[in-house]
Design a protein around this motif. Sequence first.
Motif, short mmCIF file in Angstrom:
data_model
loop_
_atom_site.label_atom_id
_atom_site.label_comp_id
_atom_site.label_asym_id
_atom_site.label_seq_id
_atom_site.Cartn_x
_atom_site.Cartn_y
_atom_site.Cartn_z
N PRO A 4 0.78 -1.37 37.30
CA PRO A 4 0.65 -2.70 36.68
C PRO A 4 1.48 -3.77 37.34
CG PRO A 4 0.89 -0.99 35.01
CD PRO A 4 1.18 -0.34 36.33
N GLU A 5 2.65 -3.40 37.89
CA GLU A 5 3.53 -4.40 38.48
C GLU A 5 3.00 -4.87 39.83
OE1 GLU A 5 8.19 -4.91 39.91
OE2 GLU A 5 7.62 -3.26 38.57
N ARG A 6 2.58 -3.92 40.67
CA ARG A 6 2.12 -4.28 42.01
C ARG A 6 0.65 -4.69 42.03
NH1 ARG A 6 5.11 0.37 45.77
NH2 ARG A 6 6.83 -0.97 46.45
N TYR A 7 -0.16 -4.10 41.17
CA TYR A 7 -1.60 -4.36 41.18
C TYR A 7 -2.08 -4.75 39.78
CZ TYR A 7 -0.39 -1.25 45.00
OH TYR A 7 0.25 -0.66 46.06
N PRO A 8 -1.68 -5.93 39.32
CA PRO A 8 -2.00 -6.32 37.94
C PRO A 8 -3.49 -6.45 37.65
CG PRO A 8 -1.11 -8.18 39.21
CD PRO A 8 -0.89 -6.96 40.03
#
Length: 704
Positions: free
Chosen positions: A274-278
């Motif tokens: 979720p942080e890198r590929y929202p």
Amino acid sequence: MKEVTIKRLRTVRNKLLFFVKANYLMIGYVLTATLIELTAIAVTSRRFYMTEPWLFITFLAMVSLISLYLPGHRSRYGLFVAAVVLHMIADMFFVVVFDSTGGTVFDYAMLNLRTDAMAIVERLPLSFTYVFVSVIAAALYFTFGKYYMRKMPVMPRKRTTAIVTAALLAVTLSGNVFMAYYGNRDSNSNDLTYRLYRMENGTYSNKGVIGNFYNELVRGTFFSEIKIDSPQELERFIYAETTSETDYTGLAEGYNVVTVLCESFEWFSFICDPERYPNGFAELLAASDGETDAPRMTEQELNKILHKLYPNLYRMYENNSTIVLDNAHALEKTDISENKSILGNYPLYEYINYSYPYNSIPYSMPNLMKNLYGVESNSFHNGTNTFYNRNVHHTNALGFNSFTSSEAMGFDTDNAGSLGERNLDSVMMENCKADMFPANRRFNTFITTITMHGQFAYRSNLEQYYAKLDAFDLFPYREGDDEATALYYYCAAAMDFDKAIGIMLDYLENTDYIDADGNIDGKLADHTLITMFGDHNAYYQGVSNYAKNIYAYDVPDYCELYRTPVMIKVGTRDLGNPVVRKFTCLTDIYPTILDLLGVKAFSNLMYGRSAFCDDVSVLYSRAYDKFVTDKLYFNTINSLIYKAADADAEYVKDVETRALALLDKISVVNQIFASDFFDGREEIFYARLKELNAPEPNTATENT
């Protein structure tokens, strides 16, 4: 006296007004051409201006001045209409090239790629903004020009007018030549430091689209000569430094080597983060159904599904024998990435598949493996035989024993590599696995995939994967969302790559390894080093931008856009699945493989370093003319395009020092390729390489 002055001023004013009225067509042409050019710059560079418009202005001036020689408004109208149409088509071509290649600005060497141009993409990504504005501007000019043509006064044809026009045209031509020379005066193939300190930002907002094209033609024709140092000087540089040992040196000594270049491979193709590929799996699966705020499923449920859809990528990623380079970056085109992973370097100014396909390159991985260990190397790619001139370059300059393309893999030759369909990686792996991984000899195999190559749209040969994705309802909001739809098709293509990896791993794990004495010594998997990497991000249709939610340079972690996967499986050794978090890039792959094999080499021929040493590389992109680290992105150190918040002055200075050292190596590599330096010197190189890798004498035995 005052009345005379006023009268003269009125006369000048009237003449100017008459000139303007008689040249509405010219003025309209200048405004129309400028609007078309600025629109092309805006859609490629996000800027509606040029910092160096002088070349572009000279072209407008030349067309305008030439029009004054024509006899009447009808012929002038024809000239200006033709100029507008040609301008619009030319700019459209370069906008398409820019969009279809993820942001490549034209350079002279790209003329060598003309035979492959239409096969690079499956469809032409036309910029709606450019088409709309340029067509409207051209249509308005055609309409109003034809209307005013009948109402404009005709300028008298005087000798003085012709003389003044000729003088202005001569000045314009002289200015054009001077500016073309002045703009390239610092080009020096033997001292590339100017590339680090230039004022340009490396986009079309410098000289414009037309100005850049002309400037590149001038530079390539008159300023691209590579001056060759003395053989003694080149030799001194080549052999001056050698690689150092790391904690992983020799971990795969004596192993087979398999290198898999996966087209457009990204972590988000199979991983939820979720942080890198929202906007990747996390966004699609956490979205509410519109009636409740509850997530569609838990993270645990999501990961179970992803492991079912991509079992073999996780089989690599989570394996105790696999080393993950978690901070690896790539910003190149496929052919350059391919060469960098095989050679560890790449020259500036040329595309070596076309310019140097018969050069002697003794340090290439195939040539090195052959001459150090007698290992046969073979290359496989499920694209067409002649694309990027691989059929010549791979078996000559790179030293592969064979290059196998789609025509020899059992694909339908009428559609192999055709636009709209991409051959399946799984079919290539299934049909070629016995040739790729022979059990009765040591091998070095290089595999380039194609299924995940964009554009990302419906393909009939991927229907089985669409059905699997749809069964889990992973992309419920793709309807009407072009970027989400492209991501859906991209992830389906990744499923076929996953299947191909599974076929490879199964074959290696189930095939007996026959040692030099003819005895069975475990399985091939126990004796094979596998390196798998993405050649560049998934830039087609902005899939990478969308998944990572990165659309501008001023966002935090902009360089994350170019972070791509590298996984290295060292046989079946239990390494604990280590993760390397230091910055690495494509040119680190070659020295990392050599390090694992326990091969010492001449480090001045390498742009990168082993991923396991303390030194950190700087990525310089030949295709995009950009320097990249995980904290900086720039064309010139004088004007950083992106700088991370924690990149202090000391860090920038360190990157500058490392970039200068890299440019020094590139200048020498330019000379090595341009002069074919190693032709006739191969034996000297191999002798020095063998001496470098000779076993150290056992002093205890000698003393005894």
